[in-house]
Write a protein that holds these residues in place. Structure first.
Motif, short mmCIF file in Angstrom:
data_model
loop_
_atom_site.label_atom_id
_atom_site.label_comp_id
_atom_site.label_asym_id
_atom_site.label_seq_id
_atom_site.Cartn_x
_atom_site.Cartn_y
_atom_site.Cartn_z
N GLU A 257 0.83 -1.22 0.00
CA GLU A 257 0.00 0.00 0.00
C GLU A 257 0.86 1.27 0.00
O GLU A 257 0.50 2.28 -0.58
CB GLU A 257 -0.94 0.01 1.20
CG GLU A 257 -2.28 -0.65 0.89
CD GLU A 257 -3.17 -0.77 2.13
OE1 GLU A 257 -2.67 -1.25 3.16
OE2 GLU A 257 -4.35 -0.42 2.04
N SER A 258 2.04 1.20 0.68
CA SER A 258 2.92 2.37 0.70
C SER A 258 3.44 2.64 -0.70
O SER A 258 3.47 3.79 -1.18
CB SER A 258 4.15 2.14 1.59
OG SER A 258 3.78 1.59 2.81
N LEU A 259 3.86 1.57 -1.39
CA LEU A 259 4.43 1.76 -2.72
C LEU A 259 3.37 2.11 -3.76
O LEU A 259 3.67 2.79 -4.74
CB LEU A 259 5.23 0.52 -3.13
CG LEU A 259 6.54 0.37 -2.32
CD1 LEU A 259 7.30 -0.87 -2.75
CD2 LEU A 259 7.43 1.60 -2.46
N ALA A 260 2.12 1.69 -3.51
CA ALA A 260 1.04 2.07 -4.43
C ALA A 260 0.88 3.60 -4.40
O ALA A 260 0.68 4.24 -5.44
CB ALA A 260 -0.25 1.38 -4.03
N LEU A 344 -2.68 10.29 9.17
CA LEU A 344 -2.43 10.10 10.60
C LEU A 344 -1.13 9.33 10.78
O LEU A 344 -1.02 8.17 10.38
CB LEU A 344 -3.60 9.33 11.24
CG LEU A 344 -4.96 10.00 11.05
CD1 LEU A 344 -6.09 9.11 11.57
CD2 LEU A 344 -4.99 11.35 11.75
N LYS A 345 -0.13 10.01 11.37
CA LYS A 345 1.20 9.40 11.47
C LYS A 345 1.40 8.79 12.85
O LYS A 345 1.06 9.40 13.86
CB LYS A 345 2.27 10.47 11.27
CG LYS A 345 2.43 10.94 9.84
CD LYS A 345 3.73 11.75 9.70
CE LYS A 345 3.80 12.50 8.39
NZ LYS A 345 3.81 11.66 7.20
N HIS A 346 1.98 7.60 12.86
CA HIS A 346 2.38 6.99 14.13
C HIS A 346 3.81 6.50 13.95
O HIS A 346 4.05 5.53 13.23
CB HIS A 346 1.46 5.82 14.49
CG HIS A 346 0.02 6.18 14.47
ND1 HIS A 346 -0.80 5.88 13.40
CD2 HIS A 346 -0.75 6.86 15.35
CE1 HIS A 346 -2.02 6.36 13.63
NE2 HIS A 346 -2.01 6.96 14.81
N ASP A 347 4.73 7.20 14.60
CA ASP A 347 6.16 6.85 14.51
C ASP A 347 6.49 6.03 15.76
O ASP A 347 6.69 6.58 16.83
CB ASP A 347 6.96 8.17 14.47
CG ASP A 347 8.41 7.98 14.81
OD1 ASP A 347 9.02 7.02 14.29
OD2 ASP A 347 8.95 8.79 15.60
N ILE A 375 -3.46 1.45 5.07
CA ILE A 375 -2.42 1.40 6.11
C ILE A 375 -1.07 1.58 5.42
O ILE A 375 -0.59 0.68 4.74
CB ILE A 375 -2.48 0.06 6.90
CG1 ILE A 375 -3.88 -0.12 7.49
CG2 ILE A 375 -1.40 0.03 7.97
CD1 ILE A 375 -4.08 -1.43 8.24
N ILE A 376 -0.51 2.78 5.57
CA ILE A 376 0.76 3.10 4.90
C ILE A 376 1.88 2.78 5.91
O ILE A 376 2.36 3.65 6.63
CB ILE A 376 0.79 4.59 4.46
CG1 ILE A 376 -0.50 4.95 3.70
CG2 ILE A 376 2.03 4.87 3.63
CD1 ILE A 376 -0.75 4.15 2.44
N ASN A 377 2.23 1.52 5.94
CA ASN A 377 3.19 1.05 6.94
C ASN A 377 4.54 0.83 6.28
O ASN A 377 4.68 0.01 5.38
CB ASN A 377 2.66 -0.27 7.54
CG ASN A 377 3.56 -0.80 8.63
OD1 ASN A 377 4.47 -0.12 9.09
ND2 ASN A 377 3.30 -2.03 9.04
N ASN A 385 11.49 0.11 13.98
CA ASN A 385 10.80 1.40 13.86
C ASN A 385 9.84 1.40 12.66
O ASN A 385 10.26 1.28 11.52
CB ASN A 385 11.87 2.49 13.69
CG ASN A 385 11.31 3.91 13.54
OD1 ASN A 385 12.09 4.83 13.32
ND2 ASN A 385 10.02 4.12 13.68
N LEU A 386 8.55 1.49 12.97
CA LEU A 386 7.54 1.54 11.92
C LEU A 386 6.96 2.94 11.82
O LEU A 386 6.70 3.58 12.85
CB LEU A 386 6.38 0.59 12.24
CG LEU A 386 6.68 -0.89 12.44
CD1 LEU A 386 5.38 -1.61 12.81
CD2 LEU A 386 7.29 -1.48 11.19
N HIS A 387 6.73 3.39 10.60
CA HIS A 387 5.90 4.58 10.39
C HIS A 387 4.53 3.99 10.02
O HIS A 387 4.27 3.70 8.84
CB HIS A 387 6.49 5.47 9.31
CG HIS A 387 7.85 5.99 9.71
ND1 HIS A 387 8.10 6.53 10.95
CD2 HIS A 387 9.03 6.02 9.06
CE1 HIS A 387 9.36 6.89 11.05
NE2 HIS A 387 9.96 6.58 9.91
N TYR A 388 3.74 3.78 11.04
CA TYR A 388 2.46 3.08 10.88
C TYR A 388 1.38 4.13 10.66
O TYR A 388 0.68 4.55 11.59
CB TYR A 388 2.20 2.23 12.14
CG TYR A 388 1.08 1.24 11.97
CD1 TYR A 388 1.33 -0.02 11.44
CD2 TYR A 388 -0.21 1.55 12.33
CE1 TYR A 388 0.31 -0.93 11.28
CE2 TYR A 388 -1.25 0.65 12.18
CZ TYR A 388 -0.97 -0.59 11.65
OH TYR A 388 -1.99 -1.50 11.49
#
Ligand SMILES: Cc1cc2nc3c(=O)[nH]c(=O)nc-3n(C[C@H](O)[C@H](O)[C@H](O)COP(=O)(O)OP(=O)(O)OC[C@H]3O[C@@H](n4cnc5c(N)ncnc54)[C@H](O)[C@@H]3O)c2cc1C
Length: 471
Positions: A257-260, A344-347, A375-377, A385-388
Motif C-alpha cells: 500500500e505504501s508503494l502504491a 495520521l502518522k504513528h512513529d 495502512i501506509i506502513n 521502527n515503523l511509520h504506521y
C-alpha cells in the motif's frame, strides 16, 4: 514591545530581526502544515555570543523563545503558539564548520549546518558522516540533535545521540556551556550532553557540536527483495544480521500500500520487483574492503534466502544511480503521503520479537473498525521502527476523516504499542503533537522526573514551553 525589538536589533542589526508578516511567514507553519502560529519576531543570530545575549534579553523580559532549525520536524516543536508574543530563534546563519579533526575522526560544527552539507564536507575528506534522512537537504544538525533524529543508518551507526561527542549550549539564563570536547570517554559526573540531546529546545539552545566521523566505505551494494509476510521479513533480517554482521547498513521495509501511493504520485519510482509483492525490503551492505567481497557475500545470503523461501524475488542495483533510485522509492513515501493529503502518522518502535504480532493484530483491528482505510506502513525495520500511518479511504476527504477518526485510531494504535512494550515516539520526538500522549505513556515517575529537570534548568519556563513536557 518596541523597546524589546530595539534591544534585539542592537545585538543582531535590524535586518536580522524579522517583524514584517511576509518576512516571518516562512517560519510560522510546520512542514506537515498541521501547526501554524504567530511570532513577535524571527531572530537570526550569527554567533553563539549573539544567541547568549538574545536569551538574556528574553529572560529579563519573560519572553518565550522557540528555537528553530530547518523546520522539518513532524511534531510541531519548532512552531510558536498563536499569542504573537513568542520569538523564533532560527539558527540557519550559524552554519560554519569549525574544524575537521582527521586524527580524532570528528567534525566540530555550528548548529545551523544543513545535514547534507555536512555529509558532503566529510566525504570531500574521505570520511562518512552517517546520519541520513529524507529531510537532509533542509534539516540542520542542531535540529537533528534536539530531536535525536534517527534515519536510515541507525542499524549500523546509531542515532544522532550515538554520533555526538560534545555540545555547546546556551542555557535558559543566557550562559554558554562549552562541552565541545571530542572525547569518547568522559565519566565526570552527570552527562549534560545527553540531557540536551532529544530535549527539543526545552532545556537549552544547542549552538555547536562535535560529531563522529567514520571511514568512507569503499563499496556499497543495494538490493530490493520481495517477501510474502512479516514473519519472513523478520527472519530475513536475522539472516542478514548473522551473515553480514556489521556490513549490514540498511534494512528498510515498504508495504504494497505504501508503494502504491508512491507510484500514484511519483510514477517514475515504480517497483522493479515482479507482481507487486506484499512487502518490499531495501537492503544495503557497505564494506571497507573490496567491491568483490561484499558483492559475493550479498549473493550468498540472497541465495540462502531463496532456498529457504524467505524471499520470492530480488533485484540488485547494478550502479550507483539505480541504488539511488531504490533509496528514493523509500524516501518518497513520506512525500507521496504529503501529496495525497493529511494523514495520521504513528512513529513507533516495537521490539522485533513482538513485531509480527503487532502488525497482524493492529492491521486486523484497524481494517475491521475503519473499513477502507489505507495502512501506509513502512520504516526502518532493522531498528523495529515503523511509520504506521493511516490514510483516509479513497474518495473520502482526508481532513474530514481525520477530524472524525484521529482520536480512536491513535488510541487503538498506542494501546497496541503499549501492549507490545514499544514506544509511541521512535525518532520524531514529542513536540506539541504528543504532549498529552507522553504523559499517558511515559509513566508517572518518569514524567515527574522530566518535569523536575525542566523546572531546574528553565525555572521561568521561557524555552519552548508546552512542548515535550508542561510544568
Ligand atoms: C521528508 C522528511 C523525512 C524525514 N525523515 C526522518 C527520519 O527518517 N528520521 C527522523 O528522525 N526524522 C525524520 N524527519 C523529521 C525531521 O527531519 C527531523 O526531526 C529533524 O531532525 C529536524 O531537524 P530540523 O533542523 O528541521 O529541526 P526543527 O524542525 O526546526 O526543530 C525540531 C525541534 O528541535 C528544536 N530545535 C531545533 N534546533 C534547535 C537548536 N539548535 N537547539 C535546541 N533546540 C532546537 C525545535 O525547537 C523543535 O522542537 C523527516 C522529515 C521530513 C520532512
Amino acid at each position: 514591545m518596541h523597546d524589546l525589538l530595539e534591544q534585539f536589533s542592537a545585538v543582531l542589526g535590524k535586518q536580522y530581526v524579522l517583524t514584517e508578516d511576509q518576512d516571518k511567514a516562512p517560519y510560522l507553519t510546520d512542514w506537515r502544515k498541521r501547526y501554524s502560529g504567530k511570532a513577535l519576531a524571527v531572530l537570526l543570530p550569527k554567533t553563539t555570543n549573539e544567541v547568549a545575549k538574545l536569551v538574556k534579553i528574553c529572560a529579563a523580559n519573560h519572553v518565550v523563545i522557540v528555537p528553530q532549525g530547518g523546520h522539518t520536524g513532524f511534531c510541531g516543536g519548532a512552531t510558536p503558539d498563536n499569542s504573537g508574543k513568542q520569538v523564533i530563534l532560527n539558527l540557519k546563519r550559524m552554519n560554519q564548520i569549525r574544524e575537521i579533526d582527521t586524527a580524532n575522526q570528528t567534525i566540530s560544527l555550528e548548529a545551523g549546518c544543513i545535514l547534507q552539507a555536512i555529509q558532503e564536507k566529510a566525504a570531500a575528506q574521505d570520511f562518512l558522516f552517517p546520519l541520513s534522512l529524507g529531510a537532509e537537504g533542509s534539516c540542520m544538525i542542531g535540529g537533528n540533535l534536539a530531536t535525536n533524529a534517527g534515519g536510515t543508518n541507525v542499524l549500523r551507526y546509531g542515532n544522532t545521540r550515538d554520533l555526538c561527542l560534545g555540545l555547546e549550549v546556551v542555557t535558559a539564563q543566557g550562559e554558554i556551556w562549552n562541552g565541545m570536547k571530542g572525547l569518547r570517554k568522559d565519566n565526570t559526573g552527570y552527562d549534560l550532553r545527553d540531557l540536551f540531546i532529544g530535549s527539543e529546545g526545552t532545556l537549552g539552545i544547542i549552538t555547536a557540536a562535535v560529531m563522529k566521523l567514520y571511514p568512507l566505505p569503499i563499496s556499497q551494494w543495494t538490493t530490493l527483495v520481495a517477501t510474502e509476510n512479516i514473519a519472513s521479513t523478520i527472519a530475513l533480517l536475522t539472516l542478514f544480521q548473522k551473515r553480514a554482521t556489521s556490513l549490514l547498513t540498511g534494512f528498510e521495509m515498504m508495504t504494497q500500500e505504501s508503494l502504491a501511493l508512491n507510484e500514484k504520485h511519483f510514477p517514475q519510482l515504480a517497483n522493479p520487483l515482479k507482481g507487486n509483492p506484499p512487502f518490499t525490503i531495501l537492503i544495503e551492505l557497505s564494506d571497507h574492503e573490496s567491491e568483490e567481497h561484499v558483492r559475493k557475500l550479498l549473493g550468498t545470503i540472497l541465495e540462502e534466502a531463496f532456498t529457504t523461501n524467505l524471499i520470492s524475488d530480488a533485484v540488485i542495483a547494478n550502479n550507483l544511480s539505480q541504488a539511488n533510485t531504490f533509496w528514493h522509492m523509500r524516501e518518497h513515501i513520506t512525500l507521496a503521503q504529503a501529496e495525497e493529503g493529511a494523514n495520521l502518522k504513528h512513529d513507533i518502535t516495537i521490539p522485533l520479537s513482538s513485531l509480527e504480532n503487532f502488525i497482524l493484530e493492529t492491521d486486523a483491528l484497524i481494517r475491521q473498525k475503519f473499513p477502507g482505510v489505507r495502512i501506509i506502513n513502512f520504516g526502518h525495520l532493522g531498528d523495529g521502527n515503523l511509520h504506521y500511518n493511516i490514510a483516509a479511504p479513497i474518495g473520502i476527504d482526508p481532513k474530514e476523516f481525520n477530524h472524525l477518526h484521529e482520536k480512536p485510531i491513535q488510541e487503538l494504535v498506542y494501546a497496541q504499542v503499549e501492549r507490545c512494550q514499544g514506544s509511541i515516539s521512535a525518532e520524531h520526538g514529542v513536540g506539541q503533537l504528543k504532549l498529552a500522549d507522553l504523559r499517558a505513556h511515559k509513566g508517572e515517575v518518569a514524567h515527574q522526573l522530566m518535569k523536575s529537570l525542566k523546572r531546574a534548568l528553565d525555572p521561568q519556563n521561557t524555552l519552548n514551553p508546552h512542548k515535550v513536557v508542561s510544568i
